[in-house]
Design a protein around this motif. Structure first.
Motif, PDB file in Angstrom:
ATOM      1  N   GLY A 387       0.785  -1.223   0.000  1.00 61.02           N
ATOM      2  CA  GLY A 387       0.000   0.000   0.000  1.00 61.02           C
ATOM      3  C   GLY A 387       0.817   1.273   0.000  1.00 61.02           C
ATOM      4  N   VAL A 388       2.099   1.174  -0.295  1.00 65.23           N
ATOM      5  CA  VAL A 388       2.978   2.347  -0.344  1.00 65.23           C
ATOM      6  C   VAL A 388       3.269   2.695  -1.797  1.00 65.23           C
ATOM      7  N   ASP A 389       3.101   3.966  -2.132  1.00 59.98           N
ATOM      8  CA  ASP A 389       3.402   4.420  -3.488  1.00 59.98           C
ATOM      9  C   ASP A 389       4.907   4.569  -3.645  1.00 59.98           C
ATOM     10  N   VAL A 390       5.455   4.075  -4.733  1.00 54.28           N
ATOM     11  CA  VAL A 390       6.892   4.170  -4.999  1.00 54.28           C
ATOM     12  C   VAL A 390       7.104   4.975  -6.271  1.00 54.28           C
ATOM     13  N   GLU A 391       7.819   6.080  -6.129  1.00 51.09           N
ATOM     14  CA  GLU A 391       8.208   6.877  -7.289  1.00 51.09           C
ATOM     15  C   GLU A 391       9.634   6.506  -7.667  1.00 51.09           C
ATOM     16  N   ILE A 392       9.825   6.051  -8.898  1.00 56.19           N
ATOM     17  CA  ILE A 392      11.162   5.713  -9.369  1.00 56.19           C
ATOM     18  C   ILE A 392      11.787   6.955  -9.998  1.00 56.19           C
ATOM     19  N   ASN A 393      12.903   7.365  -9.448  1.00 57.49           N
ATOM     20  CA  ASN A 393      13.608   8.551  -9.916  1.00 57.49           C
ATOM     21  C   ASN A 393      14.822   8.121 -10.729  1.00 57.49           C
ATOM     22  N   GLU A 394      14.752   8.270 -12.057  1.00 56.62           N
ATOM     23  CA  GLU A 394      15.867   7.915 -12.940  1.00 56.62           C
ATOM     24  C   GLU A 394      16.879   9.053 -12.941  1.00 56.62           C
ATOM     25  N   ARG A 395      17.998   8.840 -12.296  1.00 57.84           N
ATOM     26  CA  ARG A 395      19.042   9.861 -12.235  1.00 57.84           C
ATOM     27  C   ARG A 395      19.976   9.768 -13.442  1.00 57.84           C
ATOM     28  N   ASN A 396      20.765  10.809 -13.611  1.00 62.49           N
ATOM     29  CA  ASN A 396      21.763  10.860 -14.679  1.00 62.49           C
ATOM     30  C   ASN A 396      22.850   9.817 -14.405  1.00 62.49           C
ATOM     31  N   ALA A 397      23.097   8.935 -15.368  1.00 62.88           N
ATOM     32  CA  ALA A 397      24.093   7.880 -15.175  1.00 62.88           C
ATOM     33  C   ALA A 397      25.477   8.441 -14.910  1.00 62.88           C
ATOM     34  N   ASP A 398      25.801   9.587 -15.521  1.00 66.56           N
ATOM     35  CA  ASP A 398      27.144  10.154 -15.366  1.00 66.56           C
ATOM     36  C   ASP A 398      27.418  10.640 -13.951  1.00 66.56           C
ATOM     37  N   THR A 399      26.376  11.023 -13.229  1.00 60.39           N
ATOM     38  CA  THR A 399      26.569  11.592 -11.884  1.00 60.39           C
ATOM     39  C   THR A 399      25.905  10.754 -10.797  1.00 60.39           C
ATOM     40  N   TYR A 400      25.417   9.592 -11.165  1.00 62.34           N
ATOM     41  CA  TYR A 400      24.609   8.788 -10.238  1.00 62.34           C
ATOM     42  C   TYR A 400      25.330   8.512  -8.924  1.00 62.34           C
ATOM     43  N   TRP A 401      26.554   7.986  -8.987  1.00 62.26           N
ATOM     44  CA  TRP A 401      27.224   7.536  -7.767  1.00 62.26           C
ATOM     45  C   TRP A 401      27.567   8.689  -6.841  1.00 62.26           C
ATOM     46  N   SER A 402      27.962   9.811  -7.390  1.00 65.82           N
ATOM     47  CA  SER A 402      28.268  10.957  -6.530  1.00 65.82           C
ATOM     48  C   SER A 402      26.999  11.534  -5.921  1.00 65.82           C
ATOM     49  N   GLU A 403      25.894  11.497  -6.649  1.00 63.50           N
ATOM     50  CA  GLU A 403      24.640  12.056  -6.139  1.00 63.50           C
ATOM     51  C   GLU A 403      24.029  11.192  -5.037  1.00 63.50           C
ATOM     52  N   VAL A 404      23.936   9.881  -5.278  1.00 60.66           N
ATOM     53  CA  VAL A 404      23.252   9.035  -4.287  1.00 60.66           C
ATOM     54  C   VAL A 404      24.080   8.836  -3.027  1.00 60.66           C
ATOM     55  N   LEU A 405      25.345   9.218  -3.057  1.00 63.93           N
ATOM     56  CA  LEU A 405      26.158   9.130  -1.842  1.00 63.93           C
ATOM     57  C   LEU A 405      25.576   9.995  -0.735  1.00 63.93           C
ATOM     58  N   THR A 406      25.038  11.148  -1.105  1.00 67.98           N
ATOM     59  CA  THR A 406      24.521  12.074  -0.092  1.00 67.98           C
ATOM     60  C   THR A 406      23.051  12.437  -0.278  1.00 67.98           C
ATOM     61  N   GLU A 407      22.496  12.206  -1.468  1.00 70.67           N
ATOM     62  CA  GLU A 407      21.138  12.637  -1.755  1.00 70.67           C
ATOM     63  C   GLU A 407      20.155  11.469  -1.728  1.00 70.67           C
ATOM     64  N   GLY A 408      18.858  11.811  -1.668  1.00 79.57           N
ATOM     65  CA  GLY A 408      17.809  10.823  -1.821  1.00 79.57           C
ATOM     66  C   GLY A 408      17.461  10.068  -0.556  1.00 79.57           C
ATOM     67  N   GLN A 409      16.605   9.048  -0.718  1.00 79.78           N
ATOM     68  CA  GLN A 409      16.113   8.225   0.380  1.00 79.78           C
ATOM     69  C   GLN A 409      16.608   6.783   0.294  1.00 79.78           C
ATOM     70  N   ILE A 410      16.430   6.192  -0.884  1.00 77.60           N
ATOM     71  CA  ILE A 410      16.828   4.804  -1.129  1.00 77.60           C
ATOM     72  C   ILE A 410      17.274   4.713  -2.576  1.00 77.60           C
ATOM     73  N   ALA A 411      18.326   3.960  -2.830  1.00 78.71           N
ATOM     74  CA  ALA A 411      18.906   3.924  -4.166  1.00 78.71           C
ATOM     75  C   ALA A 411      19.362   2.518  -4.533  1.00 78.71           C
ATOM     76  N   SER A 412      19.283   2.198  -5.821  1.00 77.82           N
ATOM     77  CA  SER A 412      19.866   0.958  -6.334  1.00 77.82           C
ATOM     78  C   SER A 412      21.362   0.975  -6.056  1.00 77.82           C
ATOM     79  N   TYR A 413      21.907  -0.180  -5.688  1.00 79.73           N
ATOM     80  CA  TYR A 413      23.304  -0.216  -5.241  1.00 79.73           C
ATOM     81  C   TYR A 413      23.931  -1.548  -5.641  1.00 79.73           C
ATOM     82  N   ARG A 414      25.240  -1.522  -5.800  1.00 79.74           N
ATOM     83  CA  ARG A 414      25.984  -2.761  -6.024  1.00 79.74           C
ATOM     84  C   ARG A 414      27.411  -2.577  -5.543  1.00 79.74           C
ATOM     85  N   SER A 415      28.116  -3.675  -5.432  1.00 79.82           N
ATOM     86  CA  SER A 415      29.517  -3.619  -5.023  1.00 79.82           C
ATOM     87  C   SER A 415      30.258  -4.815  -5.574  1.00 79.82           C
ATOM     88  N   GLY A 416      31.501  -4.578  -5.946  1.00 85.17           N
ATOM     89  CA  GLY A 416      32.403  -5.671  -6.270  1.00 85.17           C
ATOM     90  C   GLY A 416      32.980  -6.252  -4.994  1.00 85.17           C
TER      91      GLY A 416
END
Length: 515
Positions: A387-416
């Motif tokens: 029952g929770v609405d989810v808005e998917i925010n497509e960020r710029n791929a070129d700046t994604y990692w620097s932006e989600v480090l400090t911005e937003g609520q929840i973000a897609s993530y991965r690690s080697g």
């Protein structure tokens, strides 16, 4: 930075014309243990073009600022570390020939092997100490800083040109992992600009244009043997479809980070060889624990319980992966395998979100990794069931990692891959430079310091288990799976080994050769 306008960024538009080749070609090669050697043996010569996802203006060739896989591959070509990580996450000597601790594990003596920088000068203890002190600069945010924190660099010294005495702030049995830290490259003493970088790695710098290309040439005097390739060129292709199409179209000979879907589509394609390293790529979502709504532990718990990990592994990874349990490092030393696998519980999650008064969340994602957008869409549907609405925010791929480090609520993530200790020090301490979940807890920092200072192996492992239990209960990483790490090459490329990302044999272009 040298501009090379004749070497374009491989956008999806540029390589789209090659898309039909993926369907037209037939007959398959899926290499389980690296590309097969040719019958005639290794050959010298040629230019290998390798396509990586990029980061636009955020790309760097300052080896201490590496963050992206493309950055790491470039740094690895030009520089060396004292040690690197094997597939089992144990430190393997590189510029360090050996390391020896004193009786109480507070002083470690490192002997350097005989190696030279590209300008002919020898690699010295003074270069090592300069490099580590640059990384530890309190005014900078170098990623390896947290891994080097145990070292008292004021007290450490050069015994002679090829011997470094590292004095530690506390007992540390796992000190060799510090030497293998991500980004802990050795630069010549005094280096502070990197427009024309000089390292001791297998290739010498030629040119670099952020977001486009990076070119290096063979260093014949490399201590570990001169590369077979004449030149290596790393080009940027942000979208995974662009990388595979560039490979199939002959625009590149090596395509990094391919999806399980692409691998399955090309199993019957003799125009490409695939090298898969099982379970080496962590996939998940990073929740900001310092801001609404994820500063409420009930909301984080609800997200854990809403995630249908089996659906994500089957849909996003085409079944080619392992289910995650909201912890990093599945299969690595000290991994808390005793913690029961978390299962989906829609009813409990719905109740928790209702108690917390959550009605909507914004999920950040971008096409910066295989399956990122698809995973975000599937998880959004799973959350909407509560029952929770989810808005998917497509960020710029070129700046994604620097932006989600400090911005937003929840973000897609991965690690080697990296040791679990490095994951904690780089991402989960109050001052960690890549603390994407904004996990700031002084008592957690103290517990990790206690772990580092514990010489007894059994007692130290117990602290690892305690730390991971807390992260599993209330942390900000929702880890849904571990994917195979898949690389594609043209059939005439040899020496590409099966290896988790960020380990010694990953992006090991000095060992690659072509027909």
């Amino acid at each position: 930075m040298t501009q090379q306008p004749n070497r374009p960024h491989l956008s999806r538009r540029v390589v789209l014309s090659a898309a039909g080749l993926a369907v037209a070609a037939s007959g398959a090669v899926l290499a389980a243990c690296g590309s097969e050697p040719a019958a005639t043996g290794p050959k010298t010569g040629g230019t290998l073009r390798a396509a990586f996802a990029g980061g636009g203006a955020d790309e760097t060739i300052d080896p201490h600022r590496v963050n992206l896989f493309a950055d790491a591959a470039r740094a690895k070509a030009v520089y060396d570390k004292l040690a690197d990580l094997g597939a089992d996450m144990a430190a393997v000597p590189r510029l360090a020939e050996s390391w020896t601790p004193d009786a109480d594990l507070t002083v470690w003596t490192v002997s350097l092997r005989e190696a030279a920088f590209h300008d002919g000068s020898p690699v010295r203890a003074a270069d090592v100490l300069y490099s580590y002190r640059r990384i530890a600069n309190p005014e900078e945010t170098f990623r390896a800083k947290s891994d080097l924190t145990p070292i008292d660099l004021d007290a450490s010294r050069a015994v002679d040109d090829r011997t470094v005495e590292f004095v530690l702030k506390h007992h540390l049995a796992e000190f060799p992992n510090c030497l293998a830290a991500f980004g802990a490259y050795i630069v010549p003493e005094g280096s502070d600009t990197f427009d024309a970088p000089v390292g001791s790695g297998p290739f010498k710098f030629v040119s670099f244009t952020p977001g486009s290309e990076f070119t290096v040439e063979r260093f014949d005097e490399y201590w570990d043997g001169a590369p077979k390739l004449d030149r290596l060129q790393i080009v940027v292709a942000d979208e995974e479809s662009a990388r595979i199409n560039a490979l199939l179209g002959g625009q590149v000979e090596y395509a990094h980070d391919l999806s399980a879907t692409t691998a399955r589509a090309n199993e019957a394609n003799d125009a490409v060889a695939l090298v898969a390293s099982p379970g080496s790529n962590m996939l998940g979502f990073a929740m900001k624990t310092d801001r609404a709504p994820f500063d409420d532990p009930r909301v984080r718990q609800a997200m854990f319980l809403l995630c249908d990990r089996d659906e994500l592994v089957e849909s996003v990874l085409s079944g080619r992966g392992q289910t995650g349990n909201d912890l990093y490092g599945l299969g690595f030393e000290h991994y808390a395998a005793h913690i029961p696998q978390r299962e989906r519980d829609l009813a409990t999650a719905t109740a928790l979100l209702a108690e917390a008064g959550v009605e909507t969340i914004t999920l950040d994602t971008a096409d910066v990794g295989s399956g990122f957008t698809e995973a975000a869409q599937i998880f959004a549907e799973q959350v909407r069931e509560a029952g929770v609405d989810v808005e998917i925010n497509e960020r710029n791929a070129d700046t994604y990692w620097s932006e989600v480090l400090t911005e937003g609520q929840i973000a897609s993530y991965r690690s080697g891959a990296m040791p679990i200790a490095s994951h904690i020090s780089q991402r989960l301490l109050t001052e960690s430079p890549t603390n994407v979940t904004q996990w700031h807890h002084a008592d957690f920092d103290e517990l990790y310091l206690q772990l580092q200072s514990t010489a007894d192996e059994a007692a130290r492992d117990q602290l690892y288990q305690e730390i991971q239990q807390r992260l599993h209960d209330e942390g900000g990483y929702l880890v849904w799976g571990f994917a195979d790490w898949i690389i594609g090459t043209l059939p005439g490329v040899h020496g590409v080994e099966q290896a988790p990302a960020n380990t010694l044999d990953w992006a090991r272009f000095d060992k690659v050769w072509m027909d």
